[in-house]
Write a protein that holds these residues in place. Structure first.
Motif, short mmCIF file in Angstrom:
data_model
loop_
_atom_site.label_atom_id
_atom_site.label_comp_id
_atom_site.label_asym_id
_atom_site.label_seq_id
_atom_site.Cartn_x
_atom_site.Cartn_y
_atom_site.Cartn_z
N ALA A 34 0.84 -1.20 0.00
CA ALA A 34 0.00 0.00 0.00
C ALA A 34 0.88 1.25 0.00
O ALA A 34 2.06 1.19 0.36
CB ALA A 34 -0.91 0.00 1.23
N TYR A 36 0.75 5.49 1.18
CA TYR A 36 0.10 6.51 1.99
C TYR A 36 0.73 7.87 1.70
O TYR A 36 1.92 7.97 1.39
CB TYR A 36 0.27 6.21 3.48
N LEU A 46 -4.54 6.74 3.22
CA LEU A 46 -4.36 5.62 2.30
C LEU A 46 -4.65 6.06 0.87
O LEU A 46 -5.73 6.60 0.59
CB LEU A 46 -5.28 4.47 2.70
N TYR A 49 -3.93 0.47 -2.37
CA TYR A 49 -3.78 -0.78 -1.64
C TYR A 49 -3.64 -1.93 -2.62
O TYR A 49 -4.05 -1.83 -3.79
CB TYR A 49 -4.95 -1.00 -0.68
N GLN A 89 3.90 0.50 2.43
CA GLN A 89 3.63 -0.38 3.57
C GLN A 89 3.31 -1.76 3.04
O GLN A 89 2.50 -1.92 2.12
CB GLN A 89 2.44 0.16 4.38
N ARG A 91 1.89 -5.74 3.85
CA ARG A 91 1.03 -6.49 4.78
C ARG A 91 1.15 -7.99 4.53
O ARG A 91 0.27 -8.75 4.91
CB ARG A 91 -0.43 -6.04 4.66
N PHE A 94 2.60 -9.41 8.90
CA PHE A 94 2.20 -8.27 9.73
C PHE A 94 2.37 -6.99 8.91
O PHE A 94 1.94 -6.96 7.76
CB PHE A 94 2.95 -8.26 11.05
N ILE A 95 2.93 -5.97 9.47
CA ILE A 95 3.00 -4.68 8.77
C ILE A 95 4.35 -4.03 8.99
O ILE A 95 4.86 -4.00 10.11
CB ILE A 95 1.89 -3.73 9.27
N PHE A 97 6.57 -0.38 7.32
CA PHE A 97 6.56 0.80 6.45
C PHE A 97 7.95 1.05 5.89
O PHE A 97 8.97 0.73 6.53
CB PHE A 97 6.14 2.04 7.24
N HIS B 35 -4.98 -1.22 14.82
CA HIS B 35 -3.53 -1.12 14.93
C HIS B 35 -3.12 0.15 15.67
O HIS B 35 -3.87 1.13 15.71
CB HIS B 35 -2.91 -1.08 13.53
N TRP B 47 5.06 0.86 12.51
CA TRP B 47 3.99 0.03 13.02
C TRP B 47 4.39 -0.50 14.39
O TRP B 47 5.51 -1.00 14.56
CB TRP B 47 3.72 -1.12 12.07
N SER B 57 -5.61 -12.95 16.92
CA SER B 57 -4.29 -12.76 16.33
C SER B 57 -3.76 -11.40 16.74
O SER B 57 -4.44 -10.38 16.55
CB SER B 57 -4.35 -12.87 14.81
N ILE B 58 -2.57 -11.42 17.31
CA ILE B 58 -1.94 -10.19 17.80
C ILE B 58 -0.49 -10.19 17.35
O ILE B 58 0.18 -11.23 17.36
CB ILE B 58 -2.03 -10.10 19.34
N GLY B 59 -0.01 -9.01 16.96
CA GLY B 59 1.39 -8.90 16.57
C GLY B 59 2.01 -7.63 17.12
O GLY B 59 1.32 -6.65 17.40
N THR B 104 -4.93 -9.25 10.95
CA THR B 104 -3.94 -8.23 11.34
C THR B 104 -3.10 -7.73 10.16
O THR B 104 -2.29 -6.83 10.32
CB THR B 104 -2.99 -8.77 12.41
N SER B 105 -3.25 -8.31 9.00
CA SER B 105 -2.47 -7.88 7.84
C SER B 105 -3.38 -7.24 6.82
O SER B 105 -3.87 -7.90 5.90
CB SER B 105 -1.73 -9.07 7.23
N CYS B 106 -3.64 -5.96 6.98
CA CYS B 106 -4.57 -5.23 6.12
C CYS B 106 -3.99 -3.86 5.82
O CYS B 106 -3.19 -3.35 6.60
CB CYS B 106 -5.90 -4.98 6.82
N PRO B 107 -4.43 -3.23 4.77
CA PRO B 107 -4.15 -1.79 4.64
C PRO B 107 -4.88 -1.05 5.77
O PRO B 107 -5.86 -1.54 6.33
CB PRO B 107 -4.77 -1.43 3.28
N LEU B 108 -4.37 0.12 6.08
CA LEU B 108 -4.95 0.92 7.16
C LEU B 108 -5.74 2.07 6.55
O LEU B 108 -5.16 3.03 6.03
CB LEU B 108 -3.83 1.44 8.07
N ASP B 109 -7.07 1.96 6.58
CA ASP B 109 -7.87 2.89 5.79
C ASP B 109 -8.36 4.13 6.53
O ASP B 109 -8.78 5.09 5.89
CB ASP B 109 -9.03 2.16 5.09
#
Lengths: 106, 121
Positions: A34, A36, A46, A49, A89, A91, A94-95, A97, B35, B47, B57-59, B104-109
């Motif tokens: 993604a 940003y 955002l 994506y 970023q 995904r 996890f995540i 940047f 997040h 992050w 699920s936690i990271g 937990t693995s997504c774009p942050l919108d």
């Protein structure tokens, strides 16, 4: 941990010009990337994506491409409001940047 | 309209604890991952932690693992970050962000405006 490296660190262009920003991953992230935009004093927004999909309300001059480890954000014709810092970023795991590219007015 | 409002930041001494909160509204909170992302003064985005819709699920970033704990209360539409053993390098603006999916693995919108944490003696 997947490391994202953005280039260049700073890009100086004029309104109306085309901007090309790069993001390279230390290992494949498939298309899970993604982009940003962040302006001073504001939260990130955002833009793109899954490598090439524009988020809601994002103008068509913003486009993304790439897969695997190499990705590009292109702004076809810069508007004054586009000068900002841009982050990629991933995904895939996890995540994380990238360190950001500052797009400044020339 | 999606709203994320962080609170709980402030000045804290090294080694002490702080708990951040994020109040969410405008969407079905328990459908989405949430997040924490931080930004040190003049620096880029980092992050910190993420939690799936059901806390299954936690990271954590390596930099906070073992010191920070993320949690959520779906009944209260709230996200939390318990920060222990704080260090000077934890000084940052902490953003609450909504994931675009339940894992937990997504774009942050959507992002809040952040709460500032300053760790200093």
């Amino acid at each position: 941990e997947i490391v994202l490296t953005q280039s260049p660190a700073t890009l100086s262009l004029s309104p109306g010009e085309r901007a090309t920003l790069s993001c390279r991953a230390s290992q494949s992230v498939s298309s899970y990337l993604a982009w940003y935009q962040q302006k001073p004093g504001q939260a990130p927004r955002l833009l793109i994506y899954d490598a090439s999909n524009r988020a809601t309300g994002i103008p068509a001059r913003f486009s993304g491409s790439g897969s695997g480890t190499d990705f590009t954000l292109t702004i076809s014709s810069l508007e004054p409001e586009d000068f900002a810092v841009y982050y990629c970023q991933q995904r895939s795991n996890f995540i994380t940047f990238g360190q950001g590219t500052r797009l400044e007015i020339k | 309209e999606v709203q994320l409002v962080e609170s709980g930041g402030g000045l804290v001494q090294p080694g002490r604890s702080l708990r951040l909160s994020c109040a969410a509204s405008g969407f079905t909170f328990d459908d989405y991952a949430m997040h924490w992302v931080r930004q040190a003064p003049g620096k880029g985005l980092e992050w910190v932690s993420g939690i799936s819709w059901n806390s299954g699920s936690i990271g954590y970033a390596d930099s906070v693992k073992g010191r920070f704990t993320i949690s959520r209360d779906n009944a209260k539409n709230s996200l939390y970050l318990q920060m222990n053993s704080l260090r000077a390098e934890d000084t940052a603006l902490y953003y609450c962000a909504k994931g675009d999916c339940s894992s937990t693995s997504c774009p942050l919108d959507y992002w809040g405006q952040g709460t500032l944490v300053t760790v200093s003696s």
